[in-house]
Design a protein around this motif. Sequence first.
Motif, short mmCIF file in Angstrom:
data_model
loop_
_atom_site.label_atom_id
_atom_site.label_comp_id
_atom_site.label_asym_id
_atom_site.label_seq_id
_atom_site.Cartn_x
_atom_site.Cartn_y
_atom_site.Cartn_z
N GLN A 147 -14.61 2.44 -50.41
CA GLN A 147 -13.73 3.57 -50.72
C GLN A 147 -13.83 3.93 -52.20
O GLN A 147 -13.83 3.05 -53.06
N LEU A 148 -13.89 5.23 -52.48
CA LEU A 148 -13.95 5.74 -53.84
C LEU A 148 -12.55 6.15 -54.29
O LEU A 148 -11.88 6.96 -53.64
N TRP A 149 -12.09 5.57 -55.40
CA TRP A 149 -10.79 5.87 -55.98
C TRP A 149 -10.98 6.38 -57.41
O TRP A 149 -11.93 6.00 -58.09
N HIS A 150 -10.05 7.21 -57.84
CA HIS A 150 -10.06 7.59 -59.25
C HIS A 150 -8.64 7.80 -59.76
O HIS A 150 -7.72 8.11 -58.99
N GLY A 151 -8.47 7.58 -61.06
CA GLY A 151 -7.22 7.92 -61.70
C GLY A 151 -7.14 9.42 -61.87
O GLY A 151 -8.12 10.05 -62.27
N ALA A 152 -6.00 9.99 -61.53
CA ALA A 152 -5.83 11.45 -61.59
C ALA A 152 -4.65 11.79 -62.49
O ALA A 152 -3.56 11.23 -62.35
N HIS A 153 -4.88 12.71 -63.41
CA HIS A 153 -3.86 13.11 -64.37
C HIS A 153 -3.68 14.62 -64.27
O HIS A 153 -4.66 15.37 -64.29
N ASP A 154 -2.44 15.08 -64.13
CA ASP A 154 -2.20 16.52 -63.97
C ASP A 154 -1.48 17.13 -65.17
O ASP A 154 -0.94 18.23 -65.08
N GLY A 155 -1.46 16.41 -66.28
CA GLY A 155 -0.80 16.91 -67.48
C GLY A 155 0.54 16.27 -67.73
O GLY A 155 1.03 16.25 -68.85
N GLU A 156 1.14 15.71 -66.67
CA GLU A 156 2.43 15.03 -66.81
C GLU A 156 2.40 13.62 -66.25
O GLU A 156 2.71 12.66 -66.93
N ASP A 157 2.03 13.50 -64.99
CA ASP A 157 2.05 12.20 -64.32
C ASP A 157 0.65 11.80 -63.87
O ASP A 157 -0.24 12.63 -63.73
N VAL A 182 -3.08 6.19 -66.80
CA VAL A 182 -4.23 5.34 -66.46
C VAL A 182 -5.43 5.79 -67.27
O VAL A 182 -5.86 6.95 -67.16
N SER A 183 -5.97 4.90 -68.09
CA SER A 183 -7.12 5.25 -68.93
C SER A 183 -8.42 4.63 -68.44
O SER A 183 -9.47 4.82 -69.04
N GLY A 184 -8.36 3.87 -67.37
CA GLY A 184 -9.53 3.23 -66.79
C GLY A 184 -9.03 2.35 -65.66
O GLY A 184 -7.88 1.92 -65.68
N MET A 185 -9.87 2.09 -64.66
CA MET A 185 -9.40 1.31 -63.53
C MET A 185 -10.53 0.57 -62.84
O MET A 185 -11.68 0.97 -62.91
#
Length: 212
Positions: A147-157, A182-185
């Motif tokens: 499974q491919l996961w990524h940290g997602a940032h929308d400007g607030e959360d 999240v800056s890396g995972m």
Amino acid sequence: MQKSSAEIVHEYGPFPGLDTIHGVTFDGRHVWFASGGALNALDPETGAIARSIEIAGHAGSAFDGRHLFQLTEDRIVKIDPATGEVLATIPAPGGGGDSGLAWAEGSLWVGQYRDQKIFQIDPETGAVLRTIQSNRFVTGVTWTEGQLWHGAHDGEDCALRRVDPETGGVLERLELPSGVFVSGMEASNDGRFFCGGGSSGKVRVVRRVQGA
């Protein structure tokens, strides 16, 4: 899309002299994290930094089972973790705008923050093999159990998102507590994620809320 909440089950840091956490990877024993001027091997049992390798690292880190890979400005360097020697260098697809980095299926997977993309690249040449479009800023990338996961940032959360590696469609979203960046995972293959905490100077262990 499946939605769940994520909880922080442990925090490491802040660490003396290290202000920001960038890329994060896991070699099965140590959690390696980039802190700007070094790659640091964190012992998750004791919370102590076992050793450090001096290398510029302001974005993602990865481990292929033998070697470390580190985003360093506009390139990716391959490192012998035993000696700290740089063994090879390839161009990064974002030319310095890259964020996350992961290893899977014989390839490197590179996130691009502002362009909201994930690239699959050849680890020998840097050639782009696949481009996955996201609709959020990409802050970290990892693979676990296919499974491919990524940290997602929308400007607030921030959230952790599982996406279809062919289409980029979001399959699952784990909501993080408000204010957690999240800056890396990196996944640990037991349902946990090691997540860099950016300017908090912390490495956090995150997992899906039990029963959610």
